[in-house]
Design an enzyme around this catalytic site. Structure first.
Site, PDB file in Angstrom:
ATOM      1  N   ASP A 145       1.030   3.157   2.756  1.00  0.00           N
ATOM      2  CA  ASP A 145       0.759   2.043   3.799  1.00  0.00           C
ATOM      3  C   ASP A 145      -0.857   2.196   3.846  1.00  0.00           C
ATOM      4  O   ASP A 145      -1.223   3.185   4.474  1.00  0.00           O
ATOM      5  CB  ASP A 145       1.348   2.180   4.900  1.00  0.00           C
ATOM      6  N   ASP A 199      -0.585  -4.479   1.202  1.00  0.00           N
ATOM      7  CA  ASP A 199      -1.007  -3.257   1.303  1.00  0.00           C
ATOM      8  C   ASP A 199       0.082  -2.062   1.531  1.00  0.00           C
ATOM      9  O   ASP A 199       0.084  -0.947   2.335  1.00  0.00           O
ATOM     10  CB  ASP A 199      -1.726  -3.257   2.504  1.00  0.00           C
ATOM     11  N   GLU A 200       1.113  -2.344   1.081  1.00  0.00           N
ATOM     12  CA  GLU A 200       2.358  -1.495   1.218  1.00  0.00           C
ATOM     13  C   GLU A 200       3.329  -1.307  -0.313  1.00  0.00           C
ATOM     14  O   GLU A 200       3.355  -2.269  -0.945  1.00  0.00           O
ATOM     15  CB  GLU A 200       3.562  -1.824   2.326  1.00  0.00           C
TER      16      GLU A 200
END
Length: 398
Positions: free
Chosen positions: A18, A111-112
């Site tokens: 993350d 973003d993960e």
């Protein structure tokens, strides 16, 4: 994982990555003068916060919060409109580096990502060393930090990645799961919202392991069989460890929050045309056709409704998407002005659709026109050419 012991040595090892305050952190890297300042992505008072730096979070600002409230909480904040094309570029760099550590990567957002590193620890001494090397490589390439959680399944790995944020690592070995669940608040379980958390708390269920004080049959009677199975599995630390690399998208959509609430149907339709162009261009670029068009409307009192229509044939033509959305809008009475409208397409299939006897006359020509407009915009920018119905947006700057 912590590090190979007894009968746990063959358990799956799932890493959840993350990025830390991703959008705001990209702005700080590109403009070092912002470092350490309360950076908030979201400039329009009509919109919501997309991201907030850790300095801004100290004032209570968080993503999905109305920008107007964020300004009250943090008047000294630096509010930026966001550069999503740039964020996408950095995301691709991050995921490229992640893929160098394992071929099994499931990206879940910009973003993960989940990474199956089962057995990879042997190449890197241990999962912790692998995580440290991954973090170092991402920072070297992008200047950004990330947080990593490692556990036997995705649900636990996601929770673990949040424990030592920012720039942290947390590893949960299989043998430590029971103790971990006795202190894990039920609200931290992905999928447990505020209402369910409140209901669980009302029964004295505050930590995840507390769920097991009641039988699964009890939870089925109270919440339904599906929810009961979900909760019971989580209370025992069970979750999915199977990744879906390169999973196909389920939908493509676009929406806009207006500067002022409106129920002017012509203005709403101009927005729908603009959004249909964006969605259609996305479908054509990726080679998808969709069968279901969904209209989203948020009224001035923040009540949100959606209306959908499944078409007789899959489409990717801007005009087809717009006409379906227009018909859905025409069927609504609009009891009060809207603050947001959006359109999305789902029910994807890939490949060239065969035009048949029942297709609209000239549809093939319209699709060729769409692709020609896409090419012009790709080369010269979004304002190089536009449809007559969207002219007012470019003329007035709306």
């Amino acid at each position: 994982m912590a590090e190979r012991s007894g009968h746990h040595e063959h358990a799956p090892v799932i890493l959840h990555l993350d990025m830390d305050a991703f959008f705001a952190s990209v702005e700080e890297v590109d403009n070092p003068s912002l470092k350490g300042k309360p950076v908030i992505i979201g400039a329009s008072d009509r919109g919501v916060v997309s991201a907030a730096s850790y300095a801004a979070r100290k004032f209570g600002v968080h993503s999905a919060m109305p920008v107007a409230r964020a300004r009250k909480l943090c008047p000294q904040g630096i509010f930026l409109p966001g550069r999503h094309k740039r964020y996408g570029e950095i995301s691709r760099l991050v995921m490229r580096e992640v893929a160098n550590f394992s071929p099994l990567v499931e990206q879940t957002s910009v973003d993960e990502a989940y990474v199956d590193i089962t057995g990879m620890g042997l190449l890197h001494q241990s999962p912790r060393v692998l995580a440290m090397r991954m973090k170092e490589r991402i920072h070297e390439v992008t200047g950004l930090t990330c947080s990593i959680g490692i556990a036997p399944n995705k649900f636990l790995a996601k929770i673990c990645s949040d424990i030592n944020k920012p720039d942290g690592i947390y590893i949960l070995p299989p043998q430590d799961i029971p103790a971990f669940l006795t202190t894990l608040p039920v609200g931290r379980i992905p999928g447990v919202g505020k209402r369910l958390e409140a209901e669980l708390n009302s029964l004295g269920v505050r930590h995840t392991s507390d769920i097991l004080r009641f039988t699964e049959a009890f939870w089925a009677g109270r919440l339904g069989e599906k929810a009961a199975q979900f909760l019971y599995a989580r209370a025992k630390g069970e979750g999915n460890a199977v990744l879906r690399p390169h999973a196909a998208p389920k939908s493509s959509g676009a929406e806009n929050t207006f500067r002022a609430d409106t129920n002017d149907r012509e203005e709403l339709k101009r927005w729908l045309m603009r959004q249909s162009e964006r969605v259609g261009r996305d479908l054509r670029k990726e080679g998808y056709f969709g069968r279901t068009v969904t209209l989203k409307m948020k009224f001035k009192d923040f009540r949100t409704i959606t209306r959908s229509r499944t078409l007789a044939r899959p489409v990717q033509c801007t005009d087809d998407i717009f006409r379906a959305a227009e018909e859905l809008l025409d069927a609504e009475s609009l009891p009060m002005p809207l603050r947001l409208i959006g359109v999305s397409v789902s029910g994807f299939s890939r490949g060239e659709r065969q035009l048949g006897l029942w297709d609209e006359p000239g549809e093939e020509e319209m699709l060729r026109l769409d692709k020609a407009l896409d090419a012009i915009k790709e080369k010269f920018g979004g304002t190089a050419v536009f449809r007559g119905r969207t002219f007012d947006f470019w003329r007035t700057g709306k």
